[in-house]
Design a protein around this motif. Structure first.
Motif, PDB file in Angstrom:
ATOM      1  N   ALA A 186      15.036  13.107 -17.606  1.00  0.00           N
ATOM      2  CA  ALA A 186      15.117  11.667 -17.837  1.00  0.00           C
ATOM      3  C   ALA A 186      16.501  11.135 -17.508  1.00  0.00           C
ATOM      4  O   ALA A 186      16.643  10.047 -16.921  1.00  0.00           O
ATOM      5  N   GLY A 187      17.560  11.892 -17.854  1.00  0.00           N
ATOM      6  CA  GLY A 187      18.914  11.455 -17.535  1.00  0.00           C
ATOM      7  C   GLY A 187      19.152  11.397 -16.038  1.00  0.00           C
ATOM      8  O   GLY A 187      19.782  10.452 -15.526  1.00  0.00           O
ATOM      9  N   ILE A 188      18.666  12.408 -15.307  1.00  0.00           N
ATOM     10  CA  ILE A 188      18.828  12.416 -13.848  1.00  0.00           C
ATOM     11  C   ILE A 188      18.086  11.237 -13.219  1.00  0.00           C
ATOM     12  O   ILE A 188      18.617  10.548 -12.326  1.00  0.00           O
ATOM     13  N   LEU A 189      16.872  10.958 -13.683  1.00  0.00           N
ATOM     14  CA  LEU A 189      16.127   9.825 -13.144  1.00  0.00           C
ATOM     15  C   LEU A 189      16.827   8.510 -13.430  1.00  0.00           C
ATOM     16  O   LEU A 189      16.920   7.625 -12.552  1.00  0.00           O
ATOM     17  N   LEU A 190      17.330   8.366 -14.666  1.00  0.00           N
ATOM     18  CA  LEU A 190      18.007   7.122 -15.017  1.00  0.00           C
ATOM     19  C   LEU A 190      19.277   6.931 -14.196  1.00  0.00           C
ATOM     20  O   LEU A 190      19.558   5.825 -13.695  1.00  0.00           O
ATOM     21  N   LEU A 191      20.077   7.994 -14.018  1.00  0.00           N
ATOM     22  CA  LEU A 191      21.286   7.891 -13.195  1.00  0.00           C
ATOM     23  C   LEU A 191      20.946   7.569 -11.754  1.00  0.00           C
ATOM     24  O   LEU A 191      21.642   6.770 -11.093  1.00  0.00           O
ATOM     25  N   SER A 192      19.880   8.175 -11.235  1.00  0.00           N
ATOM     26  CA  SER A 192      19.483   7.899  -9.850  1.00  0.00           C
ATOM     27  C   SER A 192      19.076   6.445  -9.679  1.00  0.00           C
ATOM     28  O   SER A 192      19.452   5.782  -8.693  1.00  0.00           O
ATOM     29  N   ILE A 193      18.310   5.934 -10.628  1.00  0.00           N
ATOM     30  CA  ILE A 193      17.868   4.541 -10.525  1.00  0.00           C
ATOM     31  C   ILE A 193      19.062   3.590 -10.619  1.00  0.00           C
ATOM     32  O   ILE A 193      19.176   2.617  -9.849  1.00  0.00           O
ATOM     33  N   ILE A 194      19.984   3.866 -11.551  1.00  0.00           N
ATOM     34  CA  ILE A 194      21.169   3.008 -11.675  1.00  0.00           C
ATOM     35  C   ILE A 194      22.024   3.072 -10.409  1.00  0.00           C
ATOM     36  O   ILE A 194      22.578   2.056  -9.946  1.00  0.00           O
ATOM     37  N   TYR A 195      22.125   4.251  -9.833  1.00  0.00           N
ATOM     38  CA  TYR A 195      22.896   4.376  -8.586  1.00  0.00           C
ATOM     39  C   TYR A 195      22.266   3.546  -7.482  1.00  0.00           C
ATOM     40  O   TYR A 195      22.968   2.835  -6.734  1.00  0.00           O
ATOM     41  N   LEU A 196      20.953   3.587  -7.357  1.00  0.00           N
ATOM     42  CA  LEU A 196      20.284   2.788  -6.328  1.00  0.00           C
ATOM     43  C   LEU A 196      20.456   1.300  -6.581  1.00  0.00           C
ATOM     44  O   LEU A 196      20.707   0.522  -5.643  1.00  0.00           O
ATOM     45  N   PHE A 197      20.319   0.892  -7.825  1.00  0.00           N
ATOM     46  CA  PHE A 197      20.518  -0.523  -8.144  1.00  0.00           C
ATOM     47  C   PHE A 197      21.952  -0.963  -7.853  1.00  0.00           C
ATOM     48  O   PHE A 197      22.185  -2.061  -7.347  1.00  0.00           O
ATOM     49  N   THR A 198      22.924  -0.103  -8.188  1.00  0.00           N
ATOM     50  CA  THR A 198      24.325  -0.445  -7.923  1.00  0.00           C
ATOM     51  C   THR A 198      24.599  -0.556  -6.437  1.00  0.00           C
ATOM     52  O   THR A 198      25.277  -1.491  -5.969  1.00  0.00           O
ATOM     53  N   ALA A 199      24.049   0.384  -5.683  1.00  0.00           N
ATOM     54  CA  ALA A 199      24.257   0.330  -4.230  1.00  0.00           C
ATOM     55  C   ALA A 199      23.632  -0.922  -3.642  1.00  0.00           C
ATOM     56  O   ALA A 199      24.229  -1.574  -2.762  1.00  0.00           O
ATOM     57  N   GLN A 200      22.463  -1.300  -4.147  1.00  0.00           N
ATOM     58  CA  GLN A 200      21.829  -2.509  -3.644  1.00  0.00           C
ATOM     59  C   GLN A 200      22.627  -3.749  -4.012  1.00  0.00           C
ATOM     60  O   GLN A 200      22.782  -4.680  -3.201  1.00  0.00           O
ATOM     61  N   ALA A 201      23.141  -3.771  -5.264  1.00  0.00           N
ATOM     62  CA  ALA A 201      23.941  -4.926  -5.685  1.00  0.00           C
ATOM     63  C   ALA A 201      25.210  -5.046  -4.865  1.00  0.00           C
ATOM     64  O   ALA A 201      25.615  -6.151  -4.468  1.00  0.00           O
ATOM     65  N   LEU A 202      25.879  -3.928  -4.585  1.00  0.00           N
ATOM     66  CA  LEU A 202      27.091  -3.973  -3.754  1.00  0.00           C
ATOM     67  C   LEU A 202      26.766  -4.420  -2.345  1.00  0.00           C
ATOM     68  O   LEU A 202      27.529  -5.177  -1.724  1.00  0.00           O
ATOM     69  N   SER A 203      25.643  -3.951  -1.829  1.00  0.00           N
ATOM     70  CA  SER A 203      25.256  -4.351  -0.476  1.00  0.00           C
ATOM     71  C   SER A 203      24.972  -5.839  -0.408  1.00  0.00           C
ATOM     72  O   SER A 203      25.378  -6.526   0.546  1.00  0.00           O
ATOM     73  N   ASP A 204      24.290  -6.378  -1.427  1.00  0.00           N
ATOM     74  CA  ASP A 204      24.002  -7.807  -1.433  1.00  0.00           C
ATOM     75  C   ASP A 204      25.267  -8.645  -1.567  1.00  0.00           C
ATOM     76  O   ASP A 204      25.407  -9.694  -0.924  1.00  0.00           O
ATOM     77  N   SER A 205      26.196  -8.146  -2.397  1.00  0.00           N
ATOM     78  CA  SER A 205      27.420  -8.924  -2.622  1.00  0.00           C
ATOM     79  C   SER A 205      28.321  -8.946  -1.394  1.00  0.00           C
ATOM     80  O   SER A 205      29.032  -9.926  -1.142  1.00  0.00           O
ATOM     81  N   THR A 206      28.321  -7.845  -0.629  1.00  0.00           N
ATOM     82  CA  THR A 206      29.174  -7.798   0.564  1.00  0.00           C
ATOM     83  C   THR A 206      28.519  -8.465   1.757  1.00  0.00           C
ATOM     84  O   THR A 206      29.202  -8.950   2.662  1.00  0.00           O
ATOM     85  N   SER A 207      27.207  -8.526   1.816  1.00  0.00           N
ATOM     86  CA  SER A 207      26.529  -9.138   2.963  1.00  0.00           C
ATOM     87  C   SER A 207      26.379 -10.642   2.813  1.00  0.00           C
ATOM     88  O   SER A 207      26.119 -11.338   3.791  1.00  0.00           O
ATOM     89  N   GLN A 208      26.501 -11.139   1.613  1.00  0.00           N
ATOM     90  CA  GLN A 208      26.353 -12.571   1.380  1.00  0.00           C
ATOM     91  C   GLN A 208      27.591 -13.112   0.661  1.00  0.00           C
ATOM     92  O   GLN A 208      27.583 -13.358  -0.538  1.00  0.00           O
ATOM     93  N   LEU A 209      28.696 -13.242   1.413  1.00  0.00           N
ATOM     94  CA  LEU A 209      29.918 -13.789   0.836  1.00  0.00           C
ATOM     95  C   LEU A 209      29.753 -15.277   0.571  1.00  0.00           C
ATOM     96  O   LEU A 209      29.083 -16.002   1.333  1.00  0.00           O
ATOM     97  N   PRO A 210      30.364 -15.806  -0.469  1.00  0.00           N
ATOM     98  CA  PRO A 210      30.218 -17.223  -0.789  1.00  0.00           C
ATOM     99  C   PRO A 210      31.057 -18.142   0.094  1.00  0.00           C
ATOM    100  O   PRO A 210      31.123 -19.343  -0.161  1.00  0.00           O
TER     101      PRO A 210
END
Length: 412
Positions: A46-70
């Motif tokens: 469960a810990g490995i799955l939770l860390l993996s999901i958080i890592y994917l969400f973080t990577a997606q959030a960073l990608s969105d923030s860098t691709s769409q500058l204000p």
């Protein structure tokens, strides 16, 4: 010609280690080790799955923030691309840096909020999956205990032939099941020996008493016998009859201590009526009135043994009564899922602290309750044993003014 002995039932398999040996194998698959590995592994997964999901969400959030500058730079000037980013007109260098910093901070806050929201949903989903999987695995691990419990309930219903015969690893549950099977073997042998003893005692004790009674009755029927011999014969006949009652009571007490396997519908009102018919002559001779209303109350049980309860209670109520103006009230009813038989009577005052002694074999309260014409002291013991064998109980309460109230409750 020699006979081949009957094969003995095979004993349940024994553990490969001795439970009494203080030195046990270190690698024995105990329940503690299995549960530790199971729940530790589940927590790790469960810990490995939770860390993996958080890592994917973080990577997606960073990608969105860098691709769409204000903001964007056009011909050397900074222009906002979103309404959340407000830049001053003709700003200086410091003002432009501060405005861009606020825009980036606001965008990062939105990304963090989105990440937190997605992480909470992921945690909720994993928690539901973890609880469901843990419940299923706990049920699988504890299923041997359910099997042991079901077998114990079947044994409680007087089915001593049942065995657990648990298969699986040599752990604590296997040890418990094997020990329980061994205990059932001993109990079955003990009950078989008891039944054999009761059957043999029934024959061996009744036969000489029946012979003595026949011989005494033959001598008493001789009209030429001396008066002294006839008086002695009557005394011996009364003693022999008392011994027969004692034997019958002991055998009935031994049989009634077990659960009733074969049950049939029995109406307590009919049982009480039969008991009243049997003690009616004795009650009239003692001047005791028998009264009471008996409503239908059908239970599942053995009619002969239930009739013994009513008869014993009525005999006690009639025999231990007042010399004049006494009465016995017998009522039956069905109430709150139970059939109730109540026998109350007038009689001597009985202290409340001596009530429990009434149900002990051969225990008496006082001298006036121990006359030889009043039984052998087993009536209430037999009544309690029969009630327990039917899953019910019997309660005695002192009646105000003297006498007792005997209440028998049986499940319908």
């Amino acid at each position: 010609m020699a006979t081949t002995p009957a094969p003995h039932p095979q004993a349940p398999p024994k553990p490969t280690w001795d439970p009494r040996d203080p030195v046990r194998p270190l690698l024995r698959p105990t329940i503690r080790i299995r549960l530790t590995l199971l729940y530790g592994g589940m927590f790790l997964i469960a810990g490995i799955l939770l860390l993996s999901i958080i890592y994917l969400f973080t990577a997606q959030a960073l990608s969105d923030s860098t691709s769409q500058l204000p903001f964007k730079v056009v011909n050397g000037t900074v222009q906002p691309t979103s309404s959340i980013c407000q830049l001053p007109v003709n700003p200086t260098g410091d003002q432009l840096n501060d405005a861009v910093t606020l825009c980036l901070r606001h965008q990062s806050d939105r990304a963090l909020d989105d990440l937190l929201r997605r992480s909470l949903f992921a945690l909720l989903g994993l928690s539901i999956i973890a609880f469901a999987f843990g419940y299923a695995m706990a049920g699988r691990v504890l299923s041997p205990l359910g099997r042991i419990t079901r077998t114990a309930r079947q044994v409680a219903g007087s089915d001593l032939s049942r065995r657990i015969e648990l298969d699986g690893p040599d752990d604590e549950l296997k040890e418990l099941a094997d020990t329980f099977d061994e205990m059932l073997d001993r109990l079955e042998r003990a009950f078989t020996a008891q039944q054999r003893f009761v059957a043999n005692a029934s024959h061996e004790l009744r036969t000489p008493l029946a012979i003595n009674r026949t011989l005494l009755e033959v001598h008493l029927s001789d009209p030429g016998a001396p008066v002294e011999l006839q008086q002695l014969g009557k005394t011996l006949l009364a003693t022999n009859e008392r011994s027969e009652q004692l034997v019958e009571g002991l055998l009935l007490l031994a049989r009634s201590d077990n659960q009733i396997i074969e049950r049939k519908p029995v109406d307590l009102a009919e049982v009480a009526e039969r008991g009243v018919d049997q003690v009616h002559a004795e009650a009239e001779a003692k001047g005791v009135e028998i009264r009471g209303e008996r409503a239908p109350a059908v239970v599942q049980g053995n009619g002969v043994l239930l009739e013994r309860i009513a008869l014993n209670l009525l005999q006690n109520a009639v025999r231990y009564n007042v010399p004049e103006g006494g009465w016995v009230e017998v009522t039956t009813e069905a109430k709150d899922g139970q059939a109730v038989l109540v026998v109350s009577n007038t009689g001597p005052v009985v202290p409340a602290y001596e009530i429990d002694n009434l149900f002990e074999p051969f225990r008496r309260l006082r001298q006036e309750r121990t006359g030889s014409d009043k039984g052998v002291g087993l009536g209430l013991s037999i009544a309690r044993s029969v009630a327990r064998a039917h899953g019910g109980r019997i309660i005695a309460e002192p009646r105000e003014g003297g006498g007792l109230v005997m209440r028998v409750t049986l499940p319908i």
